[in-house]
Design a protein around this motif. Structure first.
Motif, PDB file in Angstrom:
ATOM      1  N   ILE A 251      10.320  -2.589  -2.844  1.00 56.54           N
ATOM      2  CA  ILE A 251       9.774  -1.760  -1.776  1.00 56.54           C
ATOM      3  C   ILE A 251       8.322  -2.109  -1.482  1.00 56.54           C
ATOM      4  O   ILE A 251       7.478  -2.096  -2.383  1.00 56.54           O
ATOM      5  N   VAL A 252       8.053  -2.413  -0.198  1.00 57.94           N
ATOM      6  CA  VAL A 252       6.683  -2.564   0.288  1.00 57.94           C
ATOM      7  C   VAL A 252       6.294  -1.188   0.802  1.00 57.94           C
ATOM      8  O   VAL A 252       6.728  -0.766   1.873  1.00 57.94           O
ATOM      9  N   ALA A 253       5.519  -0.451   0.005  1.00 59.53           N
ATOM     10  CA  ALA A 253       5.191   0.936   0.364  1.00 59.53           C
ATOM     11  C   ALA A 253       3.738   0.986   0.811  1.00 59.53           C
ATOM     12  O   ALA A 253       2.826   0.689   0.037  1.00 59.53           O
ATOM     13  N   ILE A 333      10.635  -1.758   3.688  1.00 59.12           N
ATOM     14  CA  ILE A 333       9.280  -1.285   3.940  1.00 59.12           C
ATOM     15  C   ILE A 333       9.341   0.226   4.078  1.00 59.12           C
ATOM     16  O   ILE A 333      10.261   0.765   4.697  1.00 59.12           O
ATOM     17  N   ALA A 334       8.413   0.905   3.410  1.00 61.37           N
ATOM     18  CA  ALA A 334       8.395   2.376   3.412  1.00 61.37           C
ATOM     19  C   ALA A 334       7.021   2.832   3.893  1.00 61.37           C
ATOM     20  O   ALA A 334       6.001   2.417   3.336  1.00 61.37           O
ATOM     21  N   THR A 335       7.000   3.663   4.936  1.00 56.20           N
ATOM     22  CA  THR A 335       5.727   4.185   5.450  1.00 56.20           C
ATOM     23  C   THR A 335       5.844   5.694   5.633  1.00 56.20           C
ATOM     24  O   THR A 335       6.921   6.270   5.476  1.00 56.20           O
ATOM     25  N   GLY A 336       4.728   6.315   5.975  1.00 54.56           N
ATOM     26  CA  GLY A 336       4.708   7.781   6.077  1.00 54.56           C
ATOM     27  C   GLY A 336       4.812   8.372   4.685  1.00 54.56           C
ATOM     28  O   GLY A 336       5.640   9.232   4.415  1.00 54.56           O
ATOM     29  N   LEU A 383       2.621  -8.585   0.789  1.00 59.19           N
ATOM     30  CA  LEU A 383       1.372  -8.627   1.571  1.00 59.19           C
ATOM     31  C   LEU A 383       1.640  -9.170   2.972  1.00 59.19           C
ATOM     32  O   LEU A 383       1.124  -8.668   3.965  1.00 59.19           O
ATOM     33  N   TYR A 384       2.477 -10.192   3.022  1.00 58.58           N
ATOM     34  CA  TYR A 384       2.827 -10.800   4.306  1.00 58.58           C
ATOM     35  C   TYR A 384       3.443  -9.742   5.228  1.00 58.58           C
ATOM     36  O   TYR A 384       3.007  -9.561   6.360  1.00 58.58           O
ATOM     37  N   PHE A 385       4.427  -8.997   4.709  1.00 60.73           N
ATOM     38  CA  PHE A 385       5.101  -7.991   5.560  1.00 60.73           C
ATOM     39  C   PHE A 385       4.164  -6.827   5.874  1.00 60.73           C
ATOM     40  O   PHE A 385       4.141  -6.324   6.986  1.00 60.73           O
ATOM     41  N   ALA A 386       3.385  -6.404   4.879  1.00 64.15           N
ATOM     42  CA  ALA A 386       2.498  -5.251   5.091  1.00 64.15           C
ATOM     43  C   ALA A 386       1.486  -5.564   6.184  1.00 64.15           C
ATOM     44  O   ALA A 386       1.161  -4.708   7.011  1.00 64.15           O
TER      45      ALA A 386
END
Ligand code: VGL
Ligand code: ZN
Length: 391
Positions: A251-253, A333-336, A383-386
């Motif tokens: 997970i990219v959080a 990817i997880a946001t919020g 890092l690339y995706f974030a």
């Protein structure tokens, strides 16, 4: 059908609570693991009115721990605890209740205490738990939680007397021990009542031990295996693989203010601390082989970091290390994000969480490497995706 009854895993019964049981928090991770191994999971909650007659505040002349007669039964004087709606009455935040199908509250009548999840101490009033279990065809119950010498004991004794085949998972309980030896005597009393005393290890092994002699395609030769991994050979090439149902998520959080969540833990194969993206296995528990990847990702993020995310998106699947394993990792990817608990994984994992501003990560990683830690390659992919997404 087998049901797990989790007794009184509430703030007032753990460290810092009004009626704290030593080591109460230590069993939460273990109980979280146990919950997903049962057909049905029930939690009980001690739930007293503020003027409950077991409370010390109602008996200014009686010391805590002393006894008196209440409604025809002997009652212990307790510190005021688990008052309905208070923080102390709430479940400990680390307790993962996603598998709990019903909560039974007890002790709401001010004039009688209720240690058991089934009946009050006079056995006059039922909570509905017995009927709930019978309606669902439960024949066997396993009891864990707090406290071994009170609510756990009386819940287990009632279960046995009602004819359920009853088990106590003793390392997933902790006791009050008002007098030295109370826990040991309680366990002996349960054993004498026909309750099977077990360790969580035995439960895990009967329910999660996989058949390791999985069907292998003709092109693969099995060289060796453990519970979790197989060493196989295809032609001259040997590599490791996991059981077929097991998949890996990572997970990219990213927080609203663009901090990335990273975890670190000691990794035995490399013999040092490794900084990684939060990650874990899906489908590794017997009976839950088809666990959706997203659900596993949500579970792992919460377990490891204590965060929950409003928005989830599957990114891509990548190979782990294609020379030595067929493992494929699905990245999300997880946001919020909002923090719910302190995270840290289960008691065996000892995971440390860091929340680092995205722009400072390259420098931070260099500093961490100078301290002797290593960095997992997926962190750089993260890092690339974030950096691609907007928050
Ligand atoms: C408990 C004492 C008073 C328990 C509840 O959960 O074991 N003990 N109320
Ligand atoms: Zn109580």
């Amino acid at each position: 059908m087998r049901a797990l009854i989790v007794v009184d895993l509430q703030n007032d019964f753990v460290e810092g609570g009004a009626l704290a049981v030593a080591g109460g928090k230590e069993i939460v991770g273990l109980i979280n693991h146990l919950t997903c191994q049962f057909d049905l999971v029930i939690a009980t909650q001690d739930w007293h009115p503020a003027d409950h007659q077991s409370f010390a505040s109602q008996h200014p002349k009686l010391p805590v721990g002393s006894k008196f007669m209440l409604g025809g039964t002997q009652q212990t004087v307790w510190p005021d605890h688990c008052v309905q709606g208070s923080f102390g009455a709430d479940f400990v935040p680390q307790f993962d209740r996603s598998c709990v199908s019903q909560i039974f509250r007890k002790g709401s009548n001010r004039d009688i205490d209720s240690y058991s999840g089934f009946f009050d101490n006079n056995r006059k009033q039922a909570t509905g738990l017995e009927q709930y279990l019978r309606d669902r065809g439960v024949e066997e119950v396993f009891v864990v939680g707090l406290a071994t010498d009170y609510c756990v004991k009386f819940t287990a004794l009632d279960a046995a007397s009602l004819g359920f085949k009853t088990h106590l998972i003793s390392d997933a309980c902790q006791g009050v021990e008002l007098s030295p030896g109370d826990i040991e005597r309680s366990i002996a009393q349960m054993q004498a009542a026909g309750i099977v005393i077990q360790q969580s290890e035995q439960i895990m092994s009967t329910t999660t031990q996989r058949e390791t002699t999985l069907d292998l395609p003709d092109s693969l030769e099995l060289v060796g295996h453990t519970k979790h991994l197989q060493l196989v050979k295809r032609g001259k090439w040997s590599f490791v693989q996991r059981p077929a149902s097991v998949r890996v998520v990572c997970i990219v959080a990213l927080t609203d203010d663009r901090h990335l969540l990273l975890v670190e833990q000691h990794r035995p194969p490399v013999g040092c601390t490794v900084i990684e993206l939060p990650a874990g296995l899906a489908g590794d528990i017997i009976g839950h082989e088809d666990e959706p990847l997203l659900r596993a990702a949500q579970r792992e993020l919460l377990e490891e970091t204590g965060f929950v995310a409003k928005r989830w998106r599957e990114l891509t699947s990548v190979t782990s290390s294609a020379g030595i394993t067929n493992e494929v990792v699905t990245m999300f990817i997880a946001t919020g994000l909002t923090q719910q608990t302190s995270g840290g994984g289960d008691s065996s994992e000892n995971i440390q969480v860091s929340t680092i501003p995205l722009s400072q990560i390259p420098q931070w990683l260099t500093e961490q490497q100078a301290l002797g830690k290593m960095v997992d390659s997926r962190v750089y992919a993260g890092l690339y995706f974030a950096n691609l997404i907007e928050t």
